[in-house]
Design an enzyme around this catalytic site. Structure first.
Site, PDB file in Angstrom:
ATOM      1  CE  LYS A  44      45.726  10.045  46.768  1.00  0.00           C
ATOM      2  NZ  LYS A  44      46.578   8.853  46.706  1.00  0.00           N
ATOM      3  NE  ARG A 139      48.019   1.131  46.557  1.00  0.00           N
ATOM      4  CZ  ARG A 139      48.056   2.360  47.082  1.00  0.00           C
ATOM      5  NH1 ARG A 139      47.353   2.635  48.167  1.00  0.00           N
ATOM      6  NH2 ARG A 139      48.770   3.306  46.529  1.00  0.00           N
ATOM      7  CE1 TYR A 271      20.144   8.677  69.654  1.00  0.00           C
ATOM      8  CE2 TYR A 271      21.807  10.012  68.545  1.00  0.00           C
ATOM      9  CZ  TYR A 271      20.488   9.603  68.699  1.00  0.00           C
ATOM     10  OH  TYR A 271      19.521  10.139  67.886  1.00  0.00           O
ATOM     11  CG  MET A 319      23.143  12.247  61.238  1.00  0.00           C
ATOM     12  SD  MET A 319      21.514  11.681  60.714  1.00  0.00           S
ATOM     13  CE  MET A 319      21.868  11.043  59.115  1.00  0.00           C
TER      14      MET A 319
HETATM   15  C1  LIG Z   1      47.842   9.406  47.129  1.00  0.00           C
HETATM   16  C2  LIG Z   1      49.100   9.113  46.456  1.00  0.00           C
HETATM   17  C3  LIG Z   1      50.230   9.891  46.734  1.00  0.00           C
HETATM   18  C4  LIG Z   1      50.245  10.970  47.786  1.00  0.00           C
HETATM   19  O1  LIG Z   1      50.300  10.369  49.056  1.00  0.00           O
HETATM   20  P1  LIG Z   1      50.410  11.253  50.378  1.00  0.00           P
HETATM   21  O2  LIG Z   1      50.662  10.262  51.453  1.00  0.00           O
HETATM   22  O3  LIG Z   1      49.100  11.948  50.525  1.00  0.00           O
HETATM   23  O4  LIG Z   1      51.522  12.191  50.171  1.00  0.00           O
HETATM   24  C5  LIG Z   1      51.386   9.638  46.006  1.00  0.00           C
HETATM   25  N1  LIG Z   1      51.416   8.655  45.082  1.00  0.00           N
HETATM   26  C6  LIG Z   1      50.358   7.886  44.796  1.00  0.00           C
HETATM   27  C7  LIG Z   1      50.472   6.821  43.767  1.00  0.00           C
HETATM   28  C8  LIG Z   1      49.164   8.080  45.482  1.00  0.00           C
HETATM   29  O5  LIG Z   1      48.114   7.312  45.198  1.00  0.00           O
END
Ligand SMILES: *Cc1c(COP(=O)(O)O)cnc(C)c1O
Length: 395
Positions: A44, A139, A271, A319
């Site tokens: 992802k 969630r 800064y 930046m």
């Molecule tokens: C992102 C995600 C993972 C992977 O999590 P990591 O901590 O990066 O290994 C696994 N399952 C779901 C549902 C996720 O959203």
């Protein structure tokens, strides 16, 4: 000449990390006399900032790819990925189902809306489904008391040919730091999944790297683990480094010194004048700032490597630039190489910790403007042909 900043992505390190995870799963499974879990390589967020194409190449040996975005899933199919693809949040609108159907995607079904959309869908081929159960993260997922009814509706859809293979999944909220919470979540899942035949999928990186966890699921059930961050060479744990886990950094963010300032005692840097020299200090200015994805909350003392030697950040990140202490590195000058994180520098986790965040965020937040150099693997990509078992050294 382009601005001297670069993110190098090592496809070989991705292969190494997947192999590392897979071979330890296989080894532990063999010790327990059970089948090793299958691996969804999570790609992802544009493969955690490393690029989808790199994810597909680097994880060619994985059993499947897991992601969120429908368009990314389609891109993986169009790039030639033929094994399973899992949509971790399922889909969002009724018309998405025809894309899921056309491209043969596996989906999570986490809520009533999705279940209803599926009940009204027409599909050419049955869709493989993971029923997601909310075991305490609150969630996504069906509440434990509603899970059984949702499962029965999926079974009815399976009889109608709308649903193909069925399994159940959940997500841990504290697999990285709290075994008691994790145990409770797993107990809830097991009490329900026992009456839901099919594959089970519970483990993110932290749980995948904790054999005592995935080994608690019934051995006769096919298990799919879902590692993400560890495959990119960062640690899911606050108290265990990626190097200790045998993982190699995939992304190396490097730049150069573009200016040097001599600061006398009392002179301040950047800064807000957050750093004031107490001794004569040589300050190097690096062509990297928060608009490149370097965290602005990293303060004085954050580790950085200049000309192969460890030093520290000074003052506030701008930046487009940041300042580093060159006092201990007299040979460093304009043009000297700087590693912000990755191979030959501090771990992304160490930088993240100094900025009050996690390596995940830094990798995903690498800015578009940073040029990428893709380092091809040393060995040819055989995984897509031979599969995970061959990769892990099994016949
Ligand atoms: C992102 C995600 C993972 C992977 O999590 P990591 O901590 O990066 O290994 C696994 N399952 C779901 C549902 C996720 O959203």
């Amino acid at each position: 000449m382009p601005r001297p900043i670069m993110a190098t992505i090592s496809v070989g390190a991705m292969q190494h990390n997947l192999q590392r995870v897979a071979s330890s799963l296989h080894e532990q499974a063999r010790g327990l006399g059970r089948e090793a879990p299958r691996v969804w390589a999570v790609i992802k967020a544009n493969a955690y900032g490393h690029g989808l194409a790199q994810g597909i190449a680097g994880f060619a040996a994985a059993d499947g790819l897991a992601m969120l975005d429908l368009a990314e899933a389609v891109a993986c199919r169009e790039a030639g990925w033929q094994r399973p693809i899992m949509l971790l949040e399922g889909w969002f609108e009724p018309q998405d189902i025809s894309v899921v159907d056309t491209y043969g995607l596996t989906v999570s079904v986490h809520g009533e809306d999705q279940l209803r959309m599926l009940e009204h869908a027409r599909v050419a081929r049955p869709i493989h489904v993971n029923l997601k159960i909310n075991t305490g993260m609150n969630r996504l997922g069906f509440a434990p008391h509603a899970a059984q009814a949702a499962w029965q509706r999926l079974v009815a859809l399976q009889r109608r040919g709308v649903v193909g293979e069925l399994g159940s999944m959940m997500h841990f909220s504290r697999a990285d730091d709290d075994p008691a919470v994790t145990r409770d979540q797993l107990a809830v899942f097991k009490s329900l999944a026992g009456s839901m035949p099919g594959f089970v999928s519970v483990c993110n990186s932290a749980a995948t790297l904790t054999p005592a966890l995935w080994a608690q699921l019934p051995p006769e059930r096919t298990q799919w683990v879902r590692p993400g961050i560890c495959l990119y060479g960062a640690s899911p744990f606050a108290d265990r480094s990626a190097a200790d886990l045998g993982l190699r950094p995939v992304m190396t963010l490097s730049a150069r010194i573009i200016a040097v300032q001599q600061c006398l005692p009392g002179a301040s840097v950047g800064y807000g004048h957050l750093y004031t020299a107490e001794h004569p200090t040589r300050v190097g200015i690096v062509a990297c700032g928060y608009a490149d994805g370097y965290p602005r909350h990293a303060g004085t003392g954050t580790p950085v490597t200049v000309a192969g030697r460890a030093t520290r950040l000074l003052g506030r990140v701008s930046m487009d630039m940041l300042a580093v202490d060159l006092t201990p590195i007299p040979e460093a000058t304009v043009g000297s190489p700087v590693v912000l994180w990755g191979e030959g520098g501090p771990s992304v986790d160490a930088v993240a910790q100094a900025a009050g965040t996690v390596g995940y965020e830094l990798l995903c937040a690498l800015a578009q403007r940073v040029p990428r150099r893709i380092e091809p693997p040393a060995s040819p990509l055989t995984g897509a042909v031979t599969g995970m078992n061959a990769l892990a050294g099994e016949s």
